[in-house]
Write a protein that holds these residues in place. Structure first.
Motif, PDB file in Angstrom:
ATOM      1  N   LYS A 133       0.838  -1.199   0.000  1.00 10.83           N
ATOM      2  CA  LYS A 133       0.000   0.000   0.000  1.00 10.83           C
ATOM      3  C   LYS A 133       0.870   1.245   0.000  1.00 10.83           C
ATOM      4  CE  LYS A 133      -3.856  -1.995   2.563  1.00 10.83           C
ATOM      5  NZ  LYS A 133      -4.628  -1.949   3.830  1.00 10.83           N
ATOM      6  N   ILE A 134       0.333   2.298  -0.549  1.00  6.04           N
ATOM      7  CA  ILE A 134       1.002   3.585  -0.484  1.00  6.04           C
ATOM      8  C   ILE A 134       0.892   4.076   0.954  1.00  6.04           C
ATOM      9  CG2 ILE A 134       0.906   5.984  -1.267  1.00  6.04           C
ATOM     10  CD1 ILE A 134      -0.206   4.854  -3.944  1.00  6.04           C
ATOM     11  N   GLY A 135       1.980   4.597   1.503  1.00  3.36           N
ATOM     12  CA  GLY A 135       2.019   4.998   2.912  1.00  3.36           C
ATOM     13  C   GLY A 135       1.283   6.302   3.187  1.00  3.36           C
ATOM     14  N   THR A 136       0.058   6.202   3.648  1.00  2.00           N
ATOM     15  CA  THR A 136      -0.685   7.386   4.055  1.00  2.00           C
ATOM     16  C   THR A 136      -0.352   7.704   5.516  1.00  2.00           C
ATOM     17  OG1 THR A 136      -2.561   6.094   4.848  1.00  2.00           O
ATOM     18  CG2 THR A 136      -2.621   6.783   2.529  1.00  2.00           C
ATOM     19  N   ILE A 137      -0.662   8.892   5.940  1.00  2.00           N
ATOM     20  CA  ILE A 137      -0.419   9.270   7.337  1.00  2.00           C
ATOM     21  C   ILE A 137      -1.149   8.316   8.272  1.00  2.00           C
ATOM     22  CG2 ILE A 137      -0.890  11.034   9.081  1.00  2.00           C
ATOM     23  CD1 ILE A 137      -0.185  13.124   6.923  1.00  2.00           C
ATOM     24  N   ALA A 138      -2.394   8.005   7.951  1.00  2.00           N
ATOM     25  CA  ALA A 138      -3.177   7.110   8.807  1.00  2.00           C
ATOM     26  C   ALA A 138      -2.539   5.723   8.890  1.00  2.00           C
ATOM     27  CB  ALA A 138      -4.610   7.003   8.289  1.00  2.00           C
ATOM     28  N   LEU A 139      -2.076   5.199   7.748  1.00  2.00           N
ATOM     29  CA  LEU A 139      -1.468   3.870   7.734  1.00  2.00           C
ATOM     30  C   LEU A 139      -0.137   3.884   8.485  1.00  2.00           C
ATOM     31  CD1 LEU A 139      -1.530   0.933   6.859  1.00  2.00           C
ATOM     32  CD2 LEU A 139      -0.517   1.629   4.674  1.00  2.00           C
ATOM     33  N   ILE A 140       0.672   4.907   8.271  1.00  2.00           N
ATOM     34  CA  ILE A 140       1.945   5.019   8.984  1.00  2.00           C
ATOM     35  C   ILE A 140       1.693   5.070  10.484  1.00  2.00           C
ATOM     36  CG2 ILE A 140       3.909   6.544   9.430  1.00  2.00           C
ATOM     37  CD1 ILE A 140       3.746   7.288   6.392  1.00  2.00           C
ATOM     38  N   ARG A 141       0.714   5.859  10.901  1.00  2.00           N
ATOM     39  CA  ARG A 141       0.380   5.967  12.328  1.00  2.00           C
ATOM     40  C   ARG A 141      -0.048   4.612  12.882  1.00  2.00           C
ATOM     41  NH1 ARG A 141      -3.271  10.149  12.311  1.00  2.00           N
ATOM     42  NH2 ARG A 141      -1.561  11.606  12.587  1.00  2.00           N
ATOM     43  N   GLN A 142      -0.883   3.899  12.130  1.00  2.00           N
ATOM     44  CA  GLN A 142      -1.383   2.590  12.572  1.00  2.00           C
ATOM     45  C   GLN A 142      -0.235   1.594  12.738  1.00  2.00           C
ATOM     46  OE1 GLN A 142      -4.370   1.201   9.818  1.00  2.00           O
ATOM     47  NE2 GLN A 142      -5.313  -0.120  11.328  1.00  2.00           N
ATOM     48  N   VAL A 143       0.673   1.546  11.769  1.00  2.00           N
ATOM     49  CA  VAL A 143       1.806   0.615  11.826  1.00  2.00           C
ATOM     50  C   VAL A 143       2.727   0.982  12.991  1.00  2.00           C
ATOM     51  CG1 VAL A 143       3.864  -0.215  10.617  1.00  2.00           C
ATOM     52  CG2 VAL A 143       1.706  -0.001   9.386  1.00  2.00           C
ATOM     53  N   ARG A 144       2.982   2.280  13.161  1.00  2.00           N
ATOM     54  CA  ARG A 144       3.870   2.712  14.251  1.00  2.00           C
ATOM     55  C   ARG A 144       3.280   2.380  15.610  1.00  2.00           C
ATOM     56  NH1 ARG A 144       6.248   8.439  11.894  1.00  2.00           N
ATOM     57  NH2 ARG A 144       7.615   7.426  10.390  1.00  2.00           N
ATOM     58  N   GLN A 145       1.975   2.538  15.766  1.00  2.00           N
ATOM     59  CA  GLN A 145       1.343   2.208  17.045  1.00  2.00           C
ATOM     60  C   GLN A 145       1.434   0.712  17.310  1.00  2.00           C
ATOM     61  OE1 GLN A 145      -2.567   3.927  16.621  1.00  2.00           O
ATOM     62  NE2 GLN A 145      -1.908   5.928  17.369  1.00  2.00           N
ATOM     63  N   LEU A 146       1.179  -0.078  16.291  1.00  2.00           N
ATOM     64  CA  LEU A 146       1.236  -1.531  16.429  1.00  2.00           C
ATOM     65  C   LEU A 146       2.646  -2.000  16.788  1.00  2.00           C
ATOM     66  CD1 LEU A 146      -0.161  -4.312  16.091  1.00  2.00           C
ATOM     67  CD2 LEU A 146       0.561  -4.246  13.704  1.00  2.00           C
ATOM     68  N   MET A 147       3.647  -1.427  16.143  1.00  2.00           N
ATOM     69  CA  MET A 147       5.027  -1.878  16.315  1.00  2.00           C
ATOM     70  C   MET A 147       5.772  -1.116  17.414  1.00  2.00           C
ATOM     71  SD  MET A 147       5.029  -4.358  14.255  1.00  2.00           S
ATOM     72  CE  MET A 147       6.744  -4.834  14.319  1.00  2.00           C
ATOM     73  N   SER A 148       5.095  -0.238  18.113  1.00  2.00           N
ATOM     74  CA  SER A 148       5.719   0.556  19.171  1.00  2.00           C
ATOM     75  C   SER A 148       6.411  -0.345  20.193  1.00  2.00           C
ATOM     76  CB  SER A 148       4.651   1.401  19.873  1.00  2.00           C
ATOM     77  OG  SER A 148       5.198   2.084  20.967  1.00  2.00           O
ATOM     78  N   GLY A 149       7.652  -0.050  20.470  1.00  2.00           N
ATOM     79  CA  GLY A 149       8.400  -0.829  21.455  1.00  2.00           C
ATOM     80  C   GLY A 149       9.075  -2.060  20.893  1.00  2.00           C
ATOM     81  N   ASN A 150       8.789  -2.404  19.633  1.00  2.00           N
ATOM     82  CA  ASN A 150       9.441  -3.572  19.039  1.00  2.00           C
ATOM     83  C   ASN A 150      10.742  -3.128  18.383  1.00  2.00           C
ATOM     84  OD1 ASN A 150       9.736  -6.285  17.992  1.00  2.00           O
ATOM     85  ND2 ASN A 150       9.347  -5.344  16.015  1.00  2.00           N
ATOM     86  N   GLU A 151      11.836  -3.704  18.814  1.00  2.00           N
ATOM     87  CA  GLU A 151      13.133  -3.329  18.254  1.00  2.00           C
ATOM     88  C   GLU A 151      13.776  -4.470  17.482  1.00  2.00           C
ATOM     89  OE1 GLU A 151      15.753  -3.878  22.218  1.00  2.00           O
ATOM     90  OE2 GLU A 151      13.950  -2.654  22.363  1.00  2.00           O
ATOM     91  N   TYR A 152      13.012  -5.523  17.233  1.00  2.00           N
ATOM     92  CA  TYR A 152      13.577  -6.717  16.625  1.00  2.00           C
ATOM     93  C   TYR A 152      13.159  -6.872  15.172  1.00  2.00           C
ATOM     94  CZ  TYR A 152      14.241  -7.718  21.531  1.00  2.00           C
ATOM     95  OH  TYR A 152      14.597  -7.634  22.843  1.00  2.00           O
ATOM     96  N   LYS A 153      14.079  -7.412  14.370  1.00  2.00           N
ATOM     97  CA  LYS A 153      13.785  -7.701  12.972  1.00  2.00           C
ATOM     98  C   LYS A 153      12.858  -8.915  12.903  1.00  2.00           C
ATOM     99  CE  LYS A 153      17.377  -6.222   9.937  1.00  2.00           C
ATOM    100  NZ  LYS A 153      16.768  -6.025   8.725  1.00  2.00           N
TER     101      LYS A 153
END
Length: 112
Positions: free
Chosen positions: A28-48
């Motif tokens: 998907k093309i990275g919209t602000i809403a999608l970027i925000r959603q992914v960042r919230q989901l992955m918050s605190g994850n530092e692993y590949k």
């Protein structure tokens, strides 16, 4: 711009990525809403993603906090389903090959 590219942009479809034998997905093309959603989901994850595959939970030690690897893998999988237009079925996920794993490792970077 070609009609196909205009249609893809209208439908929020970005580049194609190969993940395995017969498994081609669109990002998907990275919209602000999608970027925000992914960042919230992955918050605190530092692993590949690749490092988390198939690992068991690690208990906390003096040097590190507990790491729930199955949860880390599941979070990545959920994020992939957010950013891939078609998502990934369980069967497709299980058949992602080595090159596909490399693609998935870098996939979320543009959203984080």
């Amino acid at each position: 711009m070609s009609t196909d590219k205009q249609l893809d942009k209208t439908l929020n479809i970005g580049m194609e990525i190969p993940l395995g034998e017969g498994i081609i997905k669109h990002v998907k093309i990275g919209t602000i809403a999608l970027i925000r959603q992914v960042r919230q989901l992955m918050s605190g994850n530092e692993y590949k993603f690749s490092f988390s595959i198939g690992r068991e939970k690690w208990d906390a030690t003096e040097d590190r906090a507990e790491v729930d690897w199955p949860k880390v893998e599941a979070l990545h999988k959920e994020a992939f389903n957010l950013v891939l237009v078609e998502g990934l079925t369980e069967e497709e996920y299980e058949n992602v090959d080595e090159e596909g794993i490399k693609e998935l490792d870098g996939l979320l970077e543009r959203f984080l």
